[in-house]
Design a protein around this motif. Structure first.
Motif, PDB file in Angstrom:
ATOM      1  N   PRO A   1      31.139  16.126  66.327  1.00  0.00           N
ATOM      2  CA  PRO A   1      30.999  17.164  67.696  1.00  0.00           C
ATOM      3  C   PRO A   1      30.560  18.321  66.562  1.00  0.00           C
ATOM      4  CG  PRO A   1      33.086  15.038  68.167  1.00  0.00           C
ATOM      5  CD  PRO A   1      32.529  14.495  66.788  1.00  0.00           C
ATOM      6  N   SER A   2      31.525  18.498  65.723  1.00  0.00           N
ATOM      7  CA  SER A   2      31.584  20.002  65.231  1.00  0.00           C
ATOM      8  C   SER A   2      30.579  20.284  64.273  1.00  0.00           C
ATOM      9  CB  SER A   2      33.500  20.302  65.239  1.00  0.00           C
ATOM     10  OG  SER A   2      32.963  19.201  63.334  1.00  0.00           O
ATOM     11  N   ASN A   3      29.545  19.259  64.022  1.00  0.00           N
ATOM     12  CA  ASN A   3      28.476  19.811  63.069  1.00  0.00           C
ATOM     13  C   ASN A   3      27.155  19.700  63.822  1.00  0.00           C
ATOM     14  OD1 ASN A   3      28.201  17.164  62.797  1.00  0.00           O
ATOM     15  ND2 ASN A   3      29.052  17.101  60.657  1.00  0.00           N
ATOM     16  N   ILE A   4      26.978  18.514  64.868  1.00  0.00           N
ATOM     17  CA  ILE A   4      25.782  18.700  65.438  1.00  0.00           C
ATOM     18  C   ILE A   4      25.177  19.580  65.379  1.00  0.00           C
ATOM     19  CG2 ILE A   4      24.867  18.137  67.308  1.00  0.00           C
ATOM     20  CD1 ILE A   4      27.352  15.624  67.617  1.00  0.00           C
ATOM     21  N   TYR A   5      25.470  21.107  66.462  1.00  0.00           N
ATOM     22  CA  TYR A   5      25.111  21.719  66.262  1.00  0.00           C
ATOM     23  C   TYR A   5      24.400  22.590  65.537  1.00  0.00           C
ATOM     24  CZ  TYR A   5      23.224  26.282  68.091  1.00  0.00           C
ATOM     25  OH  TYR A   5      22.687  27.811  68.022  1.00  0.00           O
ATOM     26  N   PRO A   6      25.296  22.988  64.701  1.00  0.00           N
ATOM     27  CA  PRO A   6      25.303  23.759  63.313  1.00  0.00           C
ATOM     28  C   PRO A   6      23.413  22.554  61.984  1.00  0.00           C
ATOM     29  CG  PRO A   6      26.977  23.575  63.082  1.00  0.00           C
ATOM     30  CD  PRO A   6      26.781  22.879  64.725  1.00  0.00           C
ATOM     31  N   MET A   7      23.678  21.365  62.452  1.00  0.00           N
ATOM     32  CA  MET A   7      22.898  20.916  61.724  1.00  0.00           C
ATOM     33  C   MET A   7      21.678  20.396  62.569  1.00  0.00           C
ATOM     34  SD  MET A   7      25.041  17.202  60.976  1.00  0.00           S
ATOM     35  CE  MET A   7      23.880  16.322  59.478  1.00  0.00           C
ATOM     36  N   ALA A   8      21.451  20.934  64.053  1.00  0.00           N
ATOM     37  CA  ALA A   8      20.285  20.532  64.084  1.00  0.00           C
ATOM     38  C   ALA A   8      19.430  22.242  64.013  1.00  0.00           C
ATOM     39  CB  ALA A   8      20.311  20.322  65.627  1.00  0.00           C
TER      40      ALA A   8
ATOM     41  N   GLY B   1      18.007  21.894  60.892  1.00  0.00           N
ATOM     42  CA  GLY B   1      16.666  20.922  60.826  1.00  0.00           C
ATOM     43  C   GLY B   1      15.617  21.811  61.353  1.00  0.00           C
ATOM     44  N   LEU B   2      16.400  23.001  62.254  1.00  0.00           N
ATOM     45  CA  LEU B   2      14.736  23.974  63.324  1.00  0.00           C
ATOM     46  C   LEU B   2      14.410  24.573  62.147  1.00  0.00           C
ATOM     47  CD1 LEU B   2      16.442  23.675  66.590  1.00  0.00           C
ATOM     48  CD2 LEU B   2      13.942  22.285  66.262  1.00  0.00           C
TER      49      LEU B   2
ATOM     50  N   LEU C   1      10.980  22.620  55.304  1.00  0.00           N
ATOM     51  CA  LEU C   1      11.092  21.728  54.345  1.00  0.00           C
ATOM     52  C   LEU C   1      10.724  20.028  54.753  1.00  0.00           C
ATOM     53  CD1 LEU C   1      12.899  20.916  51.999  1.00  0.00           C
ATOM     54  CD2 LEU C   1      15.194  21.310  53.385  1.00  0.00           C
ATOM     55  N   THR C   2      11.063  20.151  55.918  1.00  0.00           N
ATOM     56  CA  THR C   2      10.743  18.614  56.720  1.00  0.00           C
ATOM     57  C   THR C   2       8.762  18.126  56.443  1.00  0.00           C
ATOM     58  OG1 THR C   2      12.855  18.931  58.475  1.00  0.00           O
ATOM     59  CG2 THR C   2      11.177  16.840  58.956  1.00  0.00           C
ATOM     60  N   LYS C   3       7.993  18.556  56.334  1.00  0.00           N
ATOM     61  CA  LYS C   3       7.002  18.598  56.329  1.00  0.00           C
ATOM     62  C   LYS C   3       6.926  18.498  54.658  1.00  0.00           C
ATOM     63  CE  LYS C   3       2.044  20.435  57.328  1.00  0.00           C
ATOM     64  NZ  LYS C   3       1.252  21.600  57.004  1.00  0.00           N
ATOM     65  N   TYR C   4       7.447  19.335  53.867  1.00  0.00           N
ATOM     66  CA  TYR C   4       7.266  19.099  52.699  1.00  0.00           C
ATOM     67  C   TYR C   4       7.735  17.214  52.200  1.00  0.00           C
ATOM     68  CZ  TYR C   4       8.203  18.937  48.219  1.00  0.00           C
ATOM     69  OH  TYR C   4       8.833  19.269  46.108  1.00  0.00           O
ATOM     70  N   LEU C   5       8.481  17.340  52.272  1.00  0.00           N
ATOM     71  CA  LEU C   5       9.883  15.957  51.971  1.00  0.00           C
ATOM     72  C   LEU C   5       8.728  14.868  52.612  1.00  0.00           C
ATOM     73  CD1 LEU C   5      13.401  16.483  52.804  1.00  0.00           C
ATOM     74  CD2 LEU C   5      12.415  16.606  51.082  1.00  0.00           C
ATOM     75  N   VAL C   6       7.808  14.724  53.652  1.00  0.00           N
ATOM     76  CA  VAL C   6       7.056  13.952  54.370  1.00  0.00           C
ATOM     77  C   VAL C   6       5.499  13.385  53.215  1.00  0.00           C
ATOM     78  CG1 VAL C   6       5.972  13.148  56.793  1.00  0.00           C
ATOM     79  CG2 VAL C   6       7.822  14.100  56.636  1.00  0.00           C
ATOM     80  N   SER C   7       5.417  14.638  52.887  1.00  0.00           N
ATOM     81  CA  SER C   7       4.530  14.750  52.419  1.00  0.00           C
ATOM     82  C   SER C   7       4.782  13.941  50.940  1.00  0.00           C
ATOM     83  CB  SER C   7       3.619  15.932  51.530  1.00  0.00           C
ATOM     84  OG  SER C   7       4.620  16.850  51.303  1.00  0.00           O
ATOM     85  N   GLU C   8       5.898  13.789  50.087  1.00  0.00           N
ATOM     86  CA  GLU C   8       5.995  14.158  48.948  1.00  0.00           C
ATOM     87  C   GLU C   8       6.789  12.192  49.200  1.00  0.00           C
ATOM     88  OE1 GLU C   8       7.235  15.621  45.746  1.00  0.00           O
ATOM     89  OE2 GLU C   8       5.525  16.371  46.715  1.00  0.00           O
TER      90      GLU C   8
ATOM     91  N   LYS D   1      23.871  33.950  62.970  1.00  0.00           N
ATOM     92  CA  LYS D   1      22.920  34.153  64.017  1.00  0.00           C
ATOM     93  C   LYS D   1      21.812  33.140  64.129  1.00  0.00           C
ATOM     94  CE  LYS D   1      22.751  39.284  61.147  1.00  0.00           C
ATOM     95  NZ  LYS D   1      21.933  39.414  60.500  1.00  0.00           N
ATOM     96  N   GLN D   2      22.187  32.735  63.226  1.00  0.00           N
ATOM     97  CA  GLN D   2      20.713  31.337  63.456  1.00  0.00           C
ATOM     98  C   GLN D   2      21.473  30.011  64.111  1.00  0.00           C
ATOM     99  OE1 GLN D   2      17.510  31.113  60.213  1.00  0.00           O
ATOM    100  NE2 GLN D   2      18.849  32.143  59.202  1.00  0.00           N
ATOM    101  N   GLY D   3      23.008  29.619  64.106  1.00  0.00           N
ATOM    102  CA  GLY D   3      23.406  28.633  64.939  1.00  0.00           C
ATOM    103  C   GLY D   3      23.456  27.788  63.683  1.00  0.00           C
ATOM    104  N   GLY D   4      23.238  27.460  62.688  1.00  0.00           N
ATOM    105  CA  GLY D   4      23.119  26.431  61.648  1.00  0.00           C
ATOM    106  C   GLY D   4      22.339  26.747  59.972  1.00  0.00           C
ATOM    107  N   ILE D   5      22.979  26.655  59.411  1.00  0.00           N
ATOM    108  CA  ILE D   5      21.667  27.281  58.003  1.00  0.00           C
ATOM    109  C   ILE D   5      21.528  25.607  57.127  1.00  0.00           C
ATOM    110  CG2 ILE D   5      21.965  29.252  57.991  1.00  0.00           C
ATOM    111  CD1 ILE D   5      23.864  29.752  55.752  1.00  0.00           C
ATOM    112  N   LEU D   6      20.787  25.461  56.131  1.00  0.00           N
ATOM    113  CA  LEU D   6      20.865  24.470  54.887  1.00  0.00           C
ATOM    114  C   LEU D   6      21.146  25.719  54.096  1.00  0.00           C
ATOM    115  CD1 LEU D   6      19.871  22.613  54.262  1.00  0.00           C
ATOM    116  CD2 LEU D   6      17.863  23.037  53.702  1.00  0.00           C
ATOM    117  N   GLN D   7      22.031  25.383  53.612  1.00  0.00           N
ATOM    118  CA  GLN D   7      22.553  26.162  52.114  1.00  0.00           C
ATOM    119  C   GLN D   7      22.255  25.533  50.643  1.00  0.00           C
ATOM    120  OE1 GLN D   7      26.634  28.667  52.614  1.00  0.00           O
ATOM    121  NE2 GLN D   7      26.584  28.112  49.848  1.00  0.00           N
ATOM    122  N   PHE D   8      21.881  26.303  50.093  1.00  0.00           N
ATOM    123  CA  PHE D   8      20.935  25.589  48.782  1.00  0.00           C
ATOM    124  C   PHE D   8      22.678  26.157  47.393  1.00  0.00           C
ATOM    125  CE2 PHE D   8      17.530  25.621  50.519  1.00  0.00           C
ATOM    126  CZ  PHE D   8      17.244  24.149  50.268  1.00  0.00           C
ATOM    127  N   GLY D   9      22.785  25.391  46.511  1.00  0.00           N
ATOM    128  CA  GLY D   9      23.888  25.724  45.937  1.00  0.00           C
ATOM    129  C   GLY D   9      25.018  24.790  46.603  1.00  0.00           C
TER     130      GLY D   9
END
Length: 507
Positions: A355-362, A365-366, A371-378, A419-427
């Motif tokens: 429950p605590s990470n559903i919103y940040p993950m969604a 993703g948005l 990135l999703t499009k890139y992964l599908v093409s790969e 600001k964005q609700g959730g981010i994908l962080q590299f590193g």
């Protein structure tokens, strides 16, 4: 409980720890746990240290030599550490910071070698020049700007730049051979780059720990981590081969199990771990073990990532030394799997949702649909399409000389953002409890190359009193320039790099 096992490199292990209680428990037999264990053993030799690895051998996941690029990330060639700003300028700060961190790792490895704690450095590190190579007018202008930003800094003083095709061909013949004589090209080269076999280094470091009263347990999964009423951590254990169950108490727990760390962090229940999710990305590489071809290339050559591609997908042609043999690696080709580890389960991703990470993950993703499009093409790319992509960098590459191998799983951090609700962080990111009794490491690159500074951060966070009052002399023996910025001290930088190069037998 069955008897304790103390043979550190074998595969046929069927034991769970006899120890009912330990000062330090390290979960995961990779480069992170190996580094932390080797440090603690020297700083606090009276503490009991126990390692649990769920596989039957060390360093088989992300630390394995064919599961990562073994770059020795020092920002000499990785362009994503020094991107161009909107006005075209390049800020060298992040690249300098990563190079500073790698120098700490080199000093620690040199200390372990010179102290006789681990074997010949040739088994895990070799000199391989680091190059950046770009094609086209805009990319060439950027690379020139990057070079001019980095070159004045002592840690990048040896870097060379060229747009001369003959010069570039002398640095990387396979990259230039057969290439059409059209369009602007540019390359940089740092001759002091390295190739690192982190799997072998992991075995060396845990071998040291094991021969200095550390306890190493293989084939053992930590299934649960809970805080007891006595404030110690209670770990539940299961030996996969025998089905035997066990438990152990610990004053301090480090969760360094790569993609498997998120589940255990969640099981711990510490508030600092809430809201974190993981996005797994798999990958493939082409590997060439033909000695005649491998002999024609001696460099790690990094290009620019495709639009929408994650930083880990930067195309690169690497010279690798594994088991004393020289090979070539090209890739990566990104893919997708819900596993968090190569040896994990397809249920890893769905079972990590809380429950605590559903919103940040969604939200993350948005904000990363590209990135999703890139992964599908790969994922949909055929082998011939992957060969064609390789031929953009190696024009005369013959697909028959290259085998496609699956690399290690990478689990990118997804977390809350105001600001964005959730981010994908590299590193990579360190998460610790408020009292410092448990710490976990999430994320990926630059990862292994900066294991030493990451572990220093954990030591300082989790043992602040010992770090400040007791361990400074020991840490200075391991890492003489600790606390000093080498890039601000040109003479010290030159002396330190020369000293570590000599001990590590680098050219």
């Amino acid at each position: 409980m069955l008897s304790q096992h103390r043979s550190f490199w074998r595969r046929n292990v069927t034991f769970i720890s006899q120890t009912k209680e330990a000062d330090v428990v390290l979960i995961g037999g990779g480069i992170m746990s190996a580094t932390l264990g080797a440090m603690i053993r020297q700083l606090q030799p009276d503490w009991s240290v126990v390692v649990f690895e769920q596989l039957d051998e060390l360093g088989l996941e992300s630390s394995g030599p064919w599961n990562n690029a073994g770059t020795g990330h020092s920002a000499l060639c990785e362009l994503n550490y020094s991107p161009a700003a909107a006005d075209g300028s390049v800020d060298p700060a992040k690249a300098i910071s990563i190079n500073e961190q790698f120098q700490l790792s080199r000093q620690f490895w040199a200390h372990m070698v010179s102290s006789g704690y681990i074997g010949s450095p040739k088994g895990f590190i070799n000199t391989v020049p680091h190059m950046s190579f770009v094609m086209g007018e805009e990319h060439s202008k950027y690379l020139r700007t990057r070079y001019e930003a980095l070159k004045p800094n002592p840690l990048f003083a040896s870097m060379e730049y060229s747009e001369d095709r003959n010069q570039i061909e002398s640095w990387a013949p396979l990259v230039m051979r057969g290439r059409a004589d059209t369009g602007r090209l540019a390359a940089t080269r740092a001759a002091e780059g390295t190739d690192v076999d982190f799997g072998r280094l992991t075995k060396e470091l845990i071998g040291f720990l094991g021969t200095h009263d550390g306890e190493i347990n293989y084939g053992t999964t930590v299934t649960d981590v809970r805080r007891g009423t006595d404030k110690k951590w209670q770990l539940k254990l299961k030996h996969k081969a025998s089905g035997e169950h066990g438990s152990i108490k610990a004053r301090f727990v480090f969760i360094g199990s790569g993609g498997g760390a998120l589940h255990l962090l969640q099981r711990s229940g510490i508030p600092q771990g809430k809201g974190y999710g993981g996005f797994p990305v798999s990958g493939q590489f082409f590997r060439c073990t033909n000695e005649d071809i491998a002999a024609q290339h001696h460099a790690k050559v990094y290009g620019q990532a495709s639009v929408g591609a994650p930083p880990m997908s930067v195309p690169h042609l690497d010279t690798r030394y594994v088991g004393g043999k020289k090979s070539l690696l090209f890739g990566p080709y990104a893919g997708f799997s819900t596993n968090f580890l190569k040896s994990g389960s397809l249920w890893d991703l769905p079972l990590s949702i809380r429950p605590s990470n559903i919103y940040p993950m969604a939200a993350a993703g948005l904000h990363n649909l590209g990135l999703t499009k890139y992964l599908v093409s790969e994922v949909l790319k055929s082998r011939s399409a992957k060969v064609s992509a390789m031929q953009e960098y190696l024009p005369e590459a013959n697909g028959a000389d290259w085998e496609l191998i699956t690399a290690g799983q990478r689990v990118q951090i997804m977390k809350k953002d105001r600001k964005q609700g959730g981010i994908l962080q590299f590193g990579t990111e360190v998460i610790s409890s408020s009292d410092g009794s448990i710490s976990a490491l999430l994320g990926a690159s630059p990862g292994a190359s900066t294991a030493v500074p990451i572990m220093l951060e954990i030591l300082q966070r989790c043992f602040p009193r010992e770090f400040k009052l007791q361990w400074q002399d020991g840490l200075k023996q391991m890492i003489p320039t600790l606390g000093v910025k080498l890039n601000d001290n040109p003479g010290l930088a030159a002396d330190t790099m020369a000293q570590t190069a000599s001990v590590l037998q680098l050219d």
